[in-house]
Motif scaffolding. Structure first.
Motif, PDB file in Angstrom:
ATOM      1  N   GLU A  79     -10.511 -15.088   4.493  1.00 32.74           N
ATOM      2  CA  GLU A  79     -11.055 -13.734   4.487  1.00 32.74           C
ATOM      3  C   GLU A  79     -10.090 -12.805   3.766  1.00 32.74           C
ATOM      4  OE1 GLU A  79     -12.980 -12.023   8.023  1.00 32.74           O
ATOM      5  OE2 GLU A  79     -12.475 -13.907   9.003  1.00 32.74           O
ATOM      6  N   LEU A  80     -10.642 -11.879   2.983  1.00 33.40           N
ATOM      7  CA  LEU A  80      -9.779 -10.974   2.228  1.00 33.40           C
ATOM      8  C   LEU A  80      -9.336  -9.846   3.163  1.00 33.40           C
ATOM      9  CD1 LEU A  80     -10.508  -9.796  -1.431  1.00 33.40           C
ATOM     10  CD2 LEU A  80      -8.935  -8.668   0.138  1.00 33.40           C
ATOM     11  N   ILE A  81      -8.233 -10.111   3.854  1.00 41.11           N
ATOM     12  CA  ILE A  81      -7.687  -9.160   4.824  1.00 41.11           C
ATOM     13  C   ILE A  81      -6.246  -8.848   4.419  1.00 41.11           C
ATOM     14  CG2 ILE A  81      -7.049  -8.776   7.233  1.00 41.11           C
ATOM     15  CD1 ILE A  81      -9.264 -10.739   8.015  1.00 41.11           C
ATOM     16  N   TYR A  82      -5.986  -7.570   4.115  1.00 43.32           N
ATOM     17  CA  TYR A  82      -4.625  -7.157   3.779  1.00 43.32           C
ATOM     18  C   TYR A  82      -3.758  -7.289   5.034  1.00 43.32           C
ATOM     19  CZ  TYR A  82      -6.914  -5.016  -0.301  1.00 43.32           C
ATOM     20  OH  TYR A  82      -7.647  -4.781  -1.434  1.00 43.32           O
ATOM     21  N   ASP A  83      -2.633  -7.995   4.896  1.00 43.23           N
ATOM     22  CA  ASP A  83      -1.856  -8.330   6.091  1.00 43.23           C
ATOM     23  C   ASP A  83      -0.876  -7.250   6.517  1.00 43.23           C
ATOM     24  OD1 ASP A  83      -0.711  -9.021   3.650  1.00 43.23           O
ATOM     25  OD2 ASP A  83       0.551 -10.576   4.488  1.00 43.23           O
ATOM     26  N   SER A  84      -0.283  -6.515   5.591  1.00 44.43           N
ATOM     27  CA  SER A  84       0.681  -5.482   5.982  1.00 44.43           C
ATOM     28  C   SER A  84       0.878  -4.522   4.831  1.00 44.43           C
ATOM     29  CB  SER A  84       2.030  -6.117   6.375  1.00 44.43           C
ATOM     30  OG  SER A  84       2.604  -6.790   5.272  1.00 44.43           O
ATOM     31  N   GLY A  85       1.398  -3.335   5.139  1.00 43.69           N
ATOM     32  CA  GLY A  85       1.663  -2.351   4.104  1.00 43.69           C
ATOM     33  C   GLY A  85       1.283  -0.949   4.547  1.00 43.69           C
ATOM     34  N   ASP A  86       1.751   0.041   3.783  1.00 44.43           N
ATOM     35  CA  ASP A  86       1.414   1.440   4.034  1.00 44.43           C
ATOM     36  C   ASP A  86       1.168   2.085   2.670  1.00 44.43           C
ATOM     37  OD1 ASP A  86       1.270   4.153   4.597  1.00 44.43           O
ATOM     38  OD2 ASP A  86       2.769   4.058   6.196  1.00 44.43           O
ATOM     39  N   TYR A  87      -0.084   2.053   2.245  1.00 44.41           N
ATOM     40  CA  TYR A  87      -0.413   2.512   0.894  1.00 44.41           C
ATOM     41  C   TYR A  87      -0.288   4.035   0.742  1.00 44.41           C
ATOM     42  CZ  TYR A  87      -2.431  -2.208   1.001  1.00 44.41           C
ATOM     43  OH  TYR A  87      -2.620  -3.568   1.157  1.00 44.41           O
ATOM     44  N   PRO A  88      -0.734   4.843   1.726  1.00 47.24           N
ATOM     45  CA  PRO A  88      -0.526   6.298   1.569  1.00 47.24           C
ATOM     46  C   PRO A  88       0.952   6.655   1.438  1.00 47.24           C
ATOM     47  CG  PRO A  88      -2.149   5.852   3.278  1.00 47.24           C
ATOM     48  CD  PRO A  88      -1.541   4.542   2.930  1.00 47.24           C
ATOM     49  N   GLU A  89       1.788   5.994   2.216  1.00 41.80           N
ATOM     50  CA  GLU A  89       3.226   6.256   2.125  1.00 41.80           C
ATOM     51  C   GLU A  89       3.736   5.934   0.723  1.00 41.80           C
ATOM     52  OE1 GLU A  89       6.810   4.864   4.932  1.00 41.80           O
ATOM     53  OE2 GLU A  89       6.105   3.269   3.596  1.00 41.80           O
ATOM     54  N   ALA A  90       3.275   4.807   0.155  1.00 46.92           N
ATOM     55  CA  ALA A  90       3.702   4.422  -1.192  1.00 46.92           C
ATOM     56  C   ALA A  90       3.274   5.468  -2.210  1.00 46.92           C
ATOM     57  CB  ALA A  90       3.121   3.052  -1.552  1.00 46.92           C
ATOM     58  N   LEU A  91       2.049   5.983  -2.057  1.00 46.77           N
ATOM     59  CA  LEU A  91       1.564   6.986  -3.001  1.00 46.77           C
ATOM     60  C   LEU A  91       2.410   8.255  -2.912  1.00 46.77           C
ATOM     61  CD1 LEU A  91      -0.454   8.084  -5.051  1.00 46.77           C
ATOM     62  CD2 LEU A  91      -2.017   8.594  -3.152  1.00 46.77           C
ATOM     63  N   ARG A  92       2.676   8.679  -1.696  1.00 51.81           N
ATOM     64  CA  ARG A  92       3.475   9.914  -1.544  1.00 51.81           C
ATOM     65  C   ARG A  92       4.893   9.711  -2.091  1.00 51.81           C
ATOM     66  NH1 ARG A  92       0.790   9.795   3.662  1.00 51.81           N
ATOM     67  NH2 ARG A  92      -0.881  11.354   3.704  1.00 51.81           N
ATOM     68  N   MET A  93       5.477   8.545  -1.834  1.00 49.22           N
ATOM     69  CA  MET A  93       6.812   8.249  -2.365  1.00 49.22           C
ATOM     70  C   MET A  93       6.819   8.323  -3.885  1.00 49.22           C
ATOM     71  SD  MET A  93       8.033   4.970  -0.032  1.00 49.22           S
ATOM     72  CE  MET A  93       9.415   4.597  -1.113  1.00 49.22           C
TER      73      MET A  93
ATOM     74  N   GLU B  18       9.242  -2.394   2.236  1.00 49.09           N
ATOM     75  CA  GLU B  18       9.542  -3.766   2.640  1.00 49.09           C
ATOM     76  C   GLU B  18       8.764  -4.100   3.911  1.00 49.09           C
ATOM     77  OE1 GLU B  18      13.660  -4.618   2.321  1.00 49.09           O
ATOM     78  OE2 GLU B  18      13.467  -6.754   2.725  1.00 49.09           O
ATOM     79  N   TYR B  19       7.442  -4.213   3.764  1.00 53.28           N
ATOM     80  CA  TYR B  19       6.594  -4.616   4.877  1.00 53.28           C
ATOM     81  C   TYR B  19       6.424  -6.131   4.822  1.00 53.28           C
ATOM     82  CZ  TYR B  19       5.604   0.293   5.612  1.00 53.28           C
ATOM     83  OH  TYR B  19       5.741   1.646   5.876  1.00 53.28           O
ATOM     84  N   TYR B  20       7.015  -6.807   5.793  1.00 57.41           N
ATOM     85  CA  TYR B  20       7.047  -8.264   5.751  1.00 57.41           C
ATOM     86  C   TYR B  20       5.637  -8.856   5.808  1.00 57.41           C
ATOM     87  CZ  TYR B  20      12.113  -8.434   6.617  1.00 57.41           C
ATOM     88  OH  TYR B  20      13.479  -8.321   6.522  1.00 57.41           O
ATOM     89  N   SER B  21       5.458  -9.935   5.084  1.00 54.50           N
ATOM     90  CA  SER B  21       4.218 -10.696   5.206  1.00 54.50           C
ATOM     91  C   SER B  21       4.198 -11.419   6.550  1.00 54.50           C
ATOM     92  CB  SER B  21       4.113 -11.734   4.094  1.00 54.50           C
ATOM     93  OG  SER B  21       3.025 -12.592   4.348  1.00 54.50           O
ATOM     94  N   THR B  22       2.991 -11.512   7.102  1.00 55.07           N
ATOM     95  CA  THR B  22       2.836 -12.250   8.359  1.00 55.07           C
ATOM     96  C   THR B  22       2.346 -13.674   8.111  1.00 55.07           C
ATOM     97  OG1 THR B  22       0.550 -11.446   8.532  1.00 55.07           O
ATOM     98  CG2 THR B  22       2.274 -10.116   9.577  1.00 55.07           C
ATOM     99  N   ARG B  23       2.269 -14.067   6.829  1.00 53.24           N
ATOM    100  CA  ARG B  23       1.629 -15.340   6.503  1.00 53.24           C
ATOM    101  C   ARG B  23       2.569 -16.398   5.969  1.00 53.24           C
ATOM    102  NH1 ARG B  23      -3.617 -12.121   4.145  1.00 53.24           N
ATOM    103  NH2 ARG B  23      -4.409 -11.565   6.215  1.00 53.24           N
ATOM    104  N   ASN B  24       3.857 -16.167   6.078  1.00 49.95           N
ATOM    105  CA  ASN B  24       4.810 -17.222   5.722  1.00 49.95           C
ATOM    106  C   ASN B  24       6.076 -16.986   6.524  1.00 49.95           C
ATOM    107  OD1 ASN B  24       6.847 -15.678   3.903  1.00 49.95           O
ATOM    108  ND2 ASN B  24       4.846 -15.140   3.019  1.00 49.95           N
ATOM    109  N   PRO B  25       6.899 -18.020   6.685  1.00 44.65           N
ATOM    110  CA  PRO B  25       8.033 -17.913   7.619  1.00 44.65           C
ATOM    111  C   PRO B  25       9.157 -17.014   7.154  1.00 44.65           C
ATOM    112  CG  PRO B  25       8.048 -20.027   6.484  1.00 44.65           C
ATOM    113  CD  PRO B  25       6.746 -19.370   6.149  1.00 44.65           C
ATOM    114  N   ILE B  26       9.206 -16.648   5.871  1.00 42.13           N
ATOM    115  CA  ILE B  26      10.303 -15.798   5.415  1.00 42.13           C
ATOM    116  C   ILE B  26       9.838 -14.381   5.096  1.00 42.13           C
ATOM    117  CG2 ILE B  26      11.851 -17.622   4.643  1.00 42.13           C
ATOM    118  CD1 ILE B  26      10.741 -17.382   1.853  1.00 42.13           C
ATOM    119  N   GLY B  27       8.554 -14.093   5.296  1.00 40.73           N
ATOM    120  CA  GLY B  27       8.069 -12.714   5.197  1.00 40.73           C
ATOM    121  C   GLY B  27       7.921 -12.166   3.791  1.00 40.73           C
ATOM    122  N   VAL B  28       7.936 -13.038   2.774  1.00 40.60           N
ATOM    123  CA  VAL B  28       7.937 -12.540   1.399  1.00 40.60           C
ATOM    124  C   VAL B  28       6.516 -12.387   0.863  1.00 40.60           C
ATOM    125  CG1 VAL B  28      10.170 -13.583   0.937  1.00 40.60           C
ATOM    126  CG2 VAL B  28       8.091 -14.856   0.387  1.00 40.60           C
ATOM    127  N   LYS B  29       6.406 -11.561  -0.179  1.00 41.95           N
ATOM    128  CA  LYS B  29       5.181 -11.424  -0.962  1.00 41.95           C
ATOM    129  C   LYS B  29       5.558 -11.619  -2.431  1.00 41.95           C
ATOM    130  CE  LYS B  29       3.464  -7.880   2.269  1.00 41.95           C
ATOM    131  NZ  LYS B  29       3.091  -6.432   2.418  1.00 41.95           N
TER     132      LYS B  29
END
Length: 785
Positions: free
Chosen positions: A425-439, A725-736
């Protein structure tokens, strides 16, 4: 605790690169090696009536000449890559795809389908003789009508590219998410637009190359190729030539850039393998730059007709897109780019209703394949140009409309109501897009620039600011493997199935393994790019290596760590759980004098009477893990471009550029920054300079760098970067993944900035590149209206 991950350690690869001691395919030398040169089609579409090779064969130093007729019944044609054609059943049910078989002979048989297609090959004692002999080959063509416009190619009665098909519609699918007609009725406004991303070339510094050797005693074939996917090359060479796969070794030595088009299999790799066996001679072919421009696969070439329904306050209710992808003469990667476009169209936006139809057209052009971004920059351009148009239609600020429609952080994880191509399923796992835009807006001093624009315009200066965002599915499967081992000297060895083309595998996977095993980077040796290192491998593409090979390395190292502790505990007579390790020494935490070095543990693990490996455990210190991701993980970024347009010369100058990027947990910040900067540079090329152009007869008009423009260091400023740096929940080291992000949003951000700069003229940008000629044309059109 991690000590290596997160540090900007210097790249282990750099010493050999900066001292000229790297080894690329062209550096491979084998005693008795001969060289090959290909004769290529000068027609986009023509029957081959006759090929006269006698003069070439008679030339001193020529060993052999082959044409397509010589390969009939011996060498199968290349066709679409199976792994890219497979779709999970539930996706097939949703999109009802059509994917028709298409193929390309290793050497053209009967007719040619594009300029640059291989027609014959000459093998000679050296490149000079081979080139001279190739010039003596006379190919008699009967020209046929060619079609290069994808819309004309789809018309009934158009010249067929693949003769066995009934039309040039090679693939099709329809993806509905919600009922667009219903939201259209509720909308206050509907806007339409057509957006074109032209065909471009990836232009790696190192062109393609192949060396092949054959040992008749062992029936062993060794291929060196500048490929991104050694395991795929091995599999398909075996399949096409009817060979035993395990008798083939494929090595990708140092590779000077790939960016996507060096993935998959090329006809030259099959041909060189065939020739090495047939002639029992080591053989080399190195692509020259003119060949590369016409025969190395191109990318992009999408045209989107979109319609967006929205309310008076700028809220987007729904979106409909009908697009055509021009794949050239053969579609090797099935729905890869097309479905990527579908999956990434809405990006960071909350648009609940989406209706997309895709048609993939065959034309008489060089095949079109994934290139850095792979279907994403095209739709981000269409989406963010449309958001900008919505804002201007309503008299609102584009950033305000973007922020209104962006997915709130509190709604994460967020579902887009469809499937990713891997079936998840196309489900975004983590992140804060409004924060990124404001930054990003703060970094670019958005409000300050807005406040000064009128003043600048009074001075005759046209400064604009444009924004784009993207979300990228990274780390696609199906798997990647790693083997971790300790040798007699106590050195940690990591072998991975993913091979690099500049991504720094030797450094970053060393950092991952070093943290698990408690050793410094100098104590870890990483090897990759060779099918002899590991049983299975996928390759480097689609921003997947850090996620998949990094996770495989981490888990293999954890298995190895557990084994080392078990063996050491057996030797020391203590329980493994009281042991720890640091700097290559295993010791008891409560009694540091009880210790063994890695080399001593290795000695105790060897098979024999002195073996101290616990019962049921294999001797030796090695462990392998194949990581299978549950689905992709989603990186994201926001780009802000500031440009100044000279309305006299029509040149666009990039004054400032800011990127905020979320790549999850960062393994090496310096390398992440380099990846983003590299992608940004290629995005600048796409936005302002690059376009592969054919005339109506299918002749390539941009076959050299005199006509195909690329940015240099003079035209590419350094982008200012900010990190989330919002860690991925889909691998053991949290990378994207991070490899493509820089290239995805930069064309849209720059295009929006140019529109903003020229707002007094009311121009609209609906295709790339925004070259001086294009700006001049837009200004002329503006004056005429």
């Amino acid at each position: 605790m991690a000590t290596l991950m997160g540090q900007s350690l210097r790249r282990k690869e750099d010493y050999r690169m900066v001292t000229g001691t790297g080894k690329f395919v062209a550096d491979i030398k084998v005693t008795g090696m001969v060289e090959a040169t290909f004769v290529r089609s000068t027609h986009a579409h023509a029957k081959i009536k006759h090929i006269d090779v006698e003069a070439a064969k008679a030339m001193d130093g020529v060993y052999a000449v082959y044409t397509g007729a010589d390969l009939i019944g011996k060498v199968k044609p290349l066709t679409q890559i199976e792994s890219h054609c497979r779709l999970p059943k539930h996706i097939e049910d949703q999109i009802q795809p059509i994917m028709l078989h298409n193929e390309e002979p290793v050497l053209a048989q009967g007719k040619v389908m594009y300029v640059g297609q291989s027609v014959a090959v000459v093998v000679a004692k050296n490149r000079y003789v081979a080139e001279d002999a190739a010039a003596l080959i006379k190919v008699e063509y009967e020209p046929l009508p060619a079609v290069v416009d994808p819309f004309k190619a789809l018309e009934e009665g158009a010249p067929l590219v693949q003769d066995h098909l009934e039309s040039n519609l090679q693939s099709y699918f329809h993806l509905p998410v919600g009922d667009y007609e219903e939201v259209r009725k509720k909308a206050d406004h509907v806007l339409k637009g057509r957006f074109t991303s032209p065909r471009v070339s990836s232009n790696p510094i190192e062109t393609r190359g192949v060396v092949a050797t054959y040992d008749s005693r062992s029936d062993h074939l060794h291929i060196w190729s500048s490929t991104q996917m050694p395991f795929e090359v091995r599999h398909y060479v075996a399949k096409i030539l009817g060979l035993i796969e395990q008798n083939i070794r494929v090595t990708a030595p140092d590779v000077g850039g790939g960016f996507g088009p060096k993935g998959g299999l090329y006809t030259e790799e099959v041909m060189l393998a065939y020739l090495a066996r047939e002639l029992n001679l080591p053989i080399r072919w190195i692509e020259d730059r003119v060949e590369s421009m016409s025969a190395a696969r191109h990318s992009r070439d999408q045209i989107h007709d979109i319609e967006v329904a929205f309310t008076n306050d700028g809220t987007i209710l729904g979106l409909r897109d009908e697009f055509v992808l021009d794949v050239g003469a053969i579609n090797y990667f099935a729905l890869t780019c097309a479905y990527n476009s579908a999956a990434h169209f809405r990006g960071a936006y909350k648009i609940p209703v989406f209706d997309l139809t895709c048609r993939i057209a065959l034309t008489h052009k060089t095949p079109n394949v994934p290139y850095r971004g792979a279907g994403r920059p095209e739709v981000v351009l269409a989406m963010d140009r449309m958001v900008d148009m919505v804002a201007r239609h309503l008299g609102m600020d584009p950033a305000e409309v973007m922020l209104k429609n962006i997915i709130p952080a509190e709604e994460m994880p967020y579902s887009q109501g469809m499937y990713y191509k891997d079936g998840g399923e196309l489900i975004y796992d983590s992140g804060d897009y409004p924060e990124a835009l404001r930054m990003a807006l703060d970094m670019a001093r958005y409000e300050e620039i807005r406040a000064k624009q009128e003043e600048w315009r009074k001075e005759g200066r046209y400064v604009g600011i444009g924004v784009s965002s993207n979300v990228e599915g990274t780390g696609v499967g199906p798997f990647e493997g790693a083997k971790a081992a300790i040798d007699a000297s106590g050195q940690v060895m990591i072998h991975t199935g993913s091979s690099p083309q500049g991504q720094s595998h030797e450094t970053v996977f060393g950092q991952v393994a070093g943290d698990v095993l408690g050793v410094g980077l100098e104590k870890v040796t990483v090897k990759c790019g060779d099918t002899s290192l590991l049983g299975f491998g996928a390759g480097t593409y689609a921003s997947r290596s850090a996620v998949n090979a990094g996770s495989a390395t981490h888990l293999a190292a954890e298995k190895l760590r557990a084994k080392v502790l078990e063996v050491a505990g057996n030797v020391l007579g203590v329980a493994p759980d009281v042991l720890t390790m640091k700097d290559g020494v295993v010791y008891a935490a409560n009694d540091p004098d009880k210790k063994l070095t890695f080399a001593e543990v290795y000695e105790a693990s060897l098979p024999g009477m002195r073996c101290k490996v616990p019962d049921g455990m294999e001797p030796g210190l090695e462990a392998t893990h194949y990581f299978v991701p549950p689905t992709v993980t989603y990186s994201s970024s926001v780009h802000v471009a500031v440009v100044e347009v000279d309305v006299e010369t029509c040149f666009v100058k990039l004054k400032d550029y800011c990127i905020v990027h979320d790549s999850g947990r960062v393994i090496n910040p310096m390398i992440v920054e380099g990846q983003v900067q590299g992608g940004f540079a290629q995005g600048v090329g796409t936005a302002l300079y690059e376009e592969v152009v054919y005339n109506d007869n299918g002749q390539l008009l941009t076959g050299t760098y005199m006509d195909y423009l690329m940015p240099t260091a003079m035209e590419v400023p350094k982008a200012v970067q900010g990190e989330q740096e919002y860690y991925s929940t889909r691998n053991p080291i949290g990378v994207k993944g991070v490899g493509e992000s820089g290239a995805i949003s930069s064309p849209a951000a720059i295009a929006n900035a140019v529109v903003d700069a020229l707002a007094p003229f009311g121009i609209k940008i609906d295709r790339l590149p925004v070259s001086p000629n294009r700006v001049f044309q837009l200004l002329q059109e503006s004056q005429n209206t």
